[in-house]
Design an enzyme around this catalytic site. Structure first.
Site, short mmCIF file in Angstrom:
data_model
loop_
_atom_site.label_atom_id
_atom_site.label_comp_id
_atom_site.label_asym_id
_atom_site.label_seq_id
_atom_site.Cartn_x
_atom_site.Cartn_y
_atom_site.Cartn_z
N PRO A 1 86.23 -45.03 48.39
CA PRO A 1 85.10 -45.00 47.44
C PRO A 1 84.98 -46.30 46.66
CG PRO A 1 86.67 -43.20 47.00
CD PRO A 1 87.25 -44.02 48.09
N GLU B 1 95.63 -39.85 47.42
CA GLU B 1 95.03 -40.70 46.38
C GLU B 1 94.55 -42.04 46.95
OE1 GLU B 1 94.00 -40.17 43.29
OE2 GLU B 1 94.55 -38.11 43.74
N ARG C 1 73.53 -44.86 67.10
CA ARG C 1 72.07 -44.77 67.18
C ARG C 1 71.42 -46.12 67.40
NH1 ARG C 1 69.38 -40.75 65.54
NH2 ARG C 1 67.61 -42.00 64.87
N ASP D 1 62.79 -45.41 62.10
CA ASP D 1 63.58 -44.61 61.16
C ASP D 1 63.47 -45.16 59.75
OD1 ASP D 1 64.64 -42.68 62.78
OD2 ASP D 1 66.56 -43.68 63.10
C1 SAM Z 1 90.56 -38.38 47.52
S1 SAM Z 1 90.10 -39.89 48.20
C2 SAM Z 1 90.93 -41.05 47.19
C3 SAM Z 1 90.10 -41.48 46.04
C4 SAM Z 1 90.75 -42.55 45.18
N1 SAM Z 1 91.83 -42.01 44.43
C5 SAM Z 1 89.72 -43.13 44.25
O1 SAM Z 1 89.54 -42.61 43.15
O2 SAM Z 1 89.03 -44.10 44.62
C6 SAM Z 1 91.02 -39.94 49.69
C7 SAM Z 1 90.44 -40.79 50.79
O3 SAM Z 1 89.16 -40.29 51.15
C8 SAM Z 1 88.35 -41.34 51.63
N2 SAM Z 1 87.10 -41.34 50.86
C9 SAM Z 1 86.79 -40.51 49.85
N3 SAM Z 1 85.57 -40.75 49.38
C10 SAM Z 1 85.06 -41.76 50.14
C11 SAM Z 1 83.83 -42.45 50.15
N4 SAM Z 1 82.87 -42.18 49.27
N5 SAM Z 1 83.64 -43.41 51.07
C12 SAM Z 1 84.60 -43.72 51.96
N6 SAM Z 1 85.81 -43.10 51.99
C13 SAM Z 1 86.04 -42.14 51.09
C14 SAM Z 1 89.15 -42.62 51.49
O4 SAM Z 1 89.69 -42.96 52.74
C15 SAM Z 1 90.21 -42.24 50.47
O5 SAM Z 1 91.39 -43.01 50.63
#
Ligand code: SAM
Length: 243
Positions: free
Chosen positions: A90, A117, A155, A170
């Site tokens: 994220p 995490e 795609r 698209d």
């Molecule tokens: C619970 S999340 C970890 C979030 C992290 N503690 C933070 O607050 O940024 C676990 C994993 O989900 C994936 N993930 C979660 N949300 C994502 C998003 N919006 N885009 C891409 N990957 C995501 C990532 O690989 C991340 O390491």
């Protein structure tokens, strides 16, 4: 053929998405090769441990460097093409259609799906990885983001869609959302298909669709319309006529 590697702890999650519709056809016709690797296979201890507590305290567990980086090294050796290494997080740059286009032009991409995490920061540094987020929300793992990115890329591969025009028209392809679409019947519960679409006048249909696309974008995504108008300025700075 583009090769996409996915490093994950939950490869089973990909069983269904990779075996339906356009992605399935793309794989069968040799447009794309998707290779899943299990990070846990590279854990060194008998518990197959891949995560540990965060230094400095705090909730949850963090993915450790060694299993992720050993897994990455292993998959990189499988192909002469080095590949772009992408951590799904994220905290990354937001994924959008221009990024999908850019990735679709690559020979090889390596997506690393996190869990818990997230990653020890040194994974990003040691791998020279870029970071991509699929949106401003937090999911439990990087598997769904990896699937989203794979789908968006497939795609765009030439020949992946039956009708090439469907990707060209698209939403986002020209900076606007797509115009509204209609199909048979001409009237449904009193709701009629706009006359212009039945007129056979292609120039008028084109104009109507452009106007509708602008209206829809203005209503739902004014940020995109603003960008579109900025890009549509001619060399004198005047807004090019939007039909
Ligand atoms: C619970 S999340 C970890 C979030 C992290 N503690 C933070 O607050 O940024 C676990 C994993 O989900 C994936 N993930 C979660 N949300 C994502 C998003 N919006 N885009 C891409 N990957 C995501 C990532 O690989 C991340 O390491």
């Amino acid at each position: 053929m583009i090769r996409i590697d996915v490093l994950t702890l939950f490869g089973e999650m990909f069983d269904s998405p990779l075996n339906f519709s356009i992605i399935k056809r793309g794989r069968q016709s040799g447009l794309i090769d998707i290779v899943l690797s299990n990070i846990r296979d590279f854990a060194k201890d008998s518990y197959k441990k891949v995560d540990d507590k965060p230094y400095g305290g705090g909730a949850g567990m963090v993915l450790m460097c060694q299993p992720v980086l050993d897994c990455l090294e292993h998959v990189q050796k499988q192909d002469a093409r080095p590949g772009r290494v992408i951590l799904l997080t994220p905290q990354g740059k937001k994924f959008d259609q221009p990024t999908a286009k850019e990735l679709a032009a690559q020979q090889r991409i390596i997506l690393i799906a996190g869990h818990y995490e997230g990653f020890d920061e040194r994974i990003r540094i040691a791998a020279g990885a870029e970071e991509i987020s699929i949106g401003d929300y937090v999911l439990s793992g990087g598997e769904l983001p990896a699937m989203v990115i794979i789908d968006a890329i497939v795609r765009l591969l030439p020949g992946a869609l039956g009708d090439e025009d469907s990707a060209a028209n698209d939403s986002f392809s020209d900076g606007l959302l797509e115009y509204p679409q209609y199909t048979r019947p001409e009237e449904f519960k009193g709701l009629k298909v706009p006359d212009v679409l039945l007129s056979g006048n292609h120039k008028e249909i084109e104009k109507w669709r452009k106007r509708q696309a602008i209206e829809k974008t203005n209503e739902n995504r004014p940020d995109l319309l603003h960008k579109y108008k900025k890009q549509s300025r001619d060399s004198n700075g005047a807004v090019k006529k939007i039909q």
